[in-house]
Design an enzyme around this catalytic site. Sequence first.
Site, PDB file in Angstrom:
ATOM      1  N   HIS A  17     -64.940 -34.855   5.272  1.00 14.87           N
ATOM      2  CA  HIS A  17     -63.506 -34.682   4.972  1.00 14.87           C
ATOM      3  C   HIS A  17     -62.687 -34.713   6.266  1.00 14.87           C
ATOM      4  CE1 HIS A  17     -64.862 -32.113   1.314  1.00 14.87           C
ATOM      5  NE2 HIS A  17     -64.259 -33.169   0.790  1.00 14.87           N
ATOM      6  N   LYS A  41     -63.466 -20.621 -11.037  1.00  8.22           N
ATOM      7  CA  LYS A  41     -64.697 -19.861 -11.284  1.00  8.22           C
ATOM      8  C   LYS A  41     -65.949 -20.629 -10.893  1.00  8.22           C
ATOM      9  CE  LYS A  41     -62.802 -18.557 -15.173  1.00  8.22           C
ATOM     10  NZ  LYS A  41     -62.837 -18.735 -16.597  1.00  8.22           N
ATOM     11  N   ARG A  90     -67.215 -43.099   0.029  1.00 10.69           N
ATOM     12  CA  ARG A  90     -68.531 -43.053   0.672  1.00 10.69           C
ATOM     13  C   ARG A  90     -69.452 -44.147   0.201  1.00 10.69           C
ATOM     14  NH1 ARG A  90     -69.019 -36.904  -1.022  1.00 10.69           N
ATOM     15  NH2 ARG A  90     -67.766 -37.861  -2.640  1.00 10.69           N
ATOM     16  N   SER A 127     -69.628 -31.899  -0.345  1.00 10.94           N
ATOM     17  CA  SER A 127     -69.554 -30.436  -0.496  1.00 10.94           C
ATOM     18  C   SER A 127     -70.689 -29.945  -1.377  1.00 10.94           C
ATOM     19  CB  SER A 127     -68.220 -30.037  -1.118  1.00 10.94           C
ATOM     20  OG  SER A 127     -67.160 -30.405  -0.285  1.00 10.94           O
TER      21      SER A 127
HETATM   22  P1  ADP Z   1     -62.918 -34.030  -5.484  1.00  6.40           P
HETATM   23  O1  ADP Z   1     -63.469 -32.960  -6.375  1.00  6.40           O
HETATM   24  O2  ADP Z   1     -61.479 -34.375  -5.762  1.00  6.40           O
HETATM   25  O3  ADP Z   1     -63.784 -35.257  -5.329  1.00  6.40           O
HETATM   26  P2  ADP Z   1     -63.793 -33.345  -2.837  1.00  6.40           P
HETATM   27  O4  ADP Z   1     -63.393 -32.158  -2.027  1.00  6.40           O
HETATM   28  O5  ADP Z   1     -65.223 -33.457  -3.214  1.00  6.40           O
HETATM   29  O6  ADP Z   1     -62.849 -33.301  -4.080  1.00  6.40           O
HETATM   30  O7  ADP Z   1     -63.378 -34.678  -2.098  1.00  6.40           O
HETATM   31  C1  ADP Z   1     -62.054 -34.930  -1.693  1.00  6.40           C
HETATM   32  C2  ADP Z   1     -61.958 -36.325  -1.108  1.00  6.40           C
HETATM   33  O8  ADP Z   1     -62.759 -36.408   0.068  1.00  6.40           O
HETATM   34  C3  ADP Z   1     -62.465 -37.438  -2.012  1.00  6.40           C
HETATM   35  O9  ADP Z   1     -61.660 -38.583  -1.821  1.00  6.40           O
HETATM   36  C4  ADP Z   1     -63.856 -37.694  -1.510  1.00  6.40           C
HETATM   37  O10 ADP Z   1     -64.304 -39.012  -1.793  1.00  6.40           O
HETATM   38  C5  ADP Z   1     -63.645 -37.504  -0.027  1.00  6.40           C
HETATM   39  N1  ADP Z   1     -64.880 -37.181   0.663  1.00  6.40           N
HETATM   40  C6  ADP Z   1     -65.768 -36.201   0.377  1.00  6.40           C
HETATM   41  N2  ADP Z   1     -66.817 -36.219   1.231  1.00  6.40           N
HETATM   42  C7  ADP Z   1     -66.590 -37.255   2.088  1.00  6.40           C
HETATM   43  C8  ADP Z   1     -67.335 -37.829   3.184  1.00  6.40           C
HETATM   44  N3  ADP Z   1     -68.502 -37.349   3.543  1.00  6.40           N
HETATM   45  N4  ADP Z   1     -66.789 -38.898   3.816  1.00  6.40           N
HETATM   46  C9  ADP Z   1     -65.596 -39.393   3.411  1.00  6.40           C
HETATM   47  N5  ADP Z   1     -64.867 -38.920   2.389  1.00  6.40           N
HETATM   48  C10 ADP Z   1     -65.357 -37.861   1.724  1.00  6.40           C
END
Ligand code: ADP
Length: 153
Positions: A17, A41, A90, A127
């Site tokens: 992120h 939750k 990704r 995550s």
């Molecule tokens: P969501 O539940 O909306 O997917 P996330 O917090 O998992 O929320 O992800 C938010 C954004 O960050 C999304 O666009 C996701 O593709 C991007 N993202 C998550 N991990 C990575 C990563 N390792 N590299 C690039 N982008 C990422």
Amino acid sequence: MKRFIFPGSFDPITIGHQEIIERALPLCDELIIAVGKNSDKKNMFTLEDRIKFIKETNKNNSKVFVESYEGLTVDFCKKVNANAILRGLRNPADFEFEKSVAQMNKKLTGIETVFLLSSSTHSFISSSIVREIINYDGDYTLLVPKAVRRRQA
Ligand code: ADP
């Protein structure tokens, strides 16, 4: 003034992120990290902790603001006058999912989505992988910014 929003759960923020955040900064004047309140939750970290980790990580990035939101991302975009939604990609699965969401958002409200491809060194990070490692007491520290600390039991 170009204002982007980067919506997500950030449960917790990862270095994947953070890479997207830093690469987006030269493209906009303001970047609002929009932390979704939905289904709190099911999250491992509380909304307060998720926001705290992002703020601490970006305390020296003056263009970065962190807010929470509930409901449709496009409604939040209107509320804060955002010009575009930022998302990270990704892999092809991310692309397939994000494509329809972005097309729908464009159709409904005209808002653009800006995609940045993750670097190959970060494309395996999510995550959910971090949460799984935490659940099994593994070392997750290389995958997250320094500010992220395991939830107190
Ligand atoms: P969501 O539940 O909306 O997917 P996330 O917090 O998992 O929320 O992800 C938010 C954004 O960050 C999304 O666009 C996701 O593709 C991007 N993202 C998550 N991990 C990575 C990563 N390792 N590299 C690039 N982008 C990422």
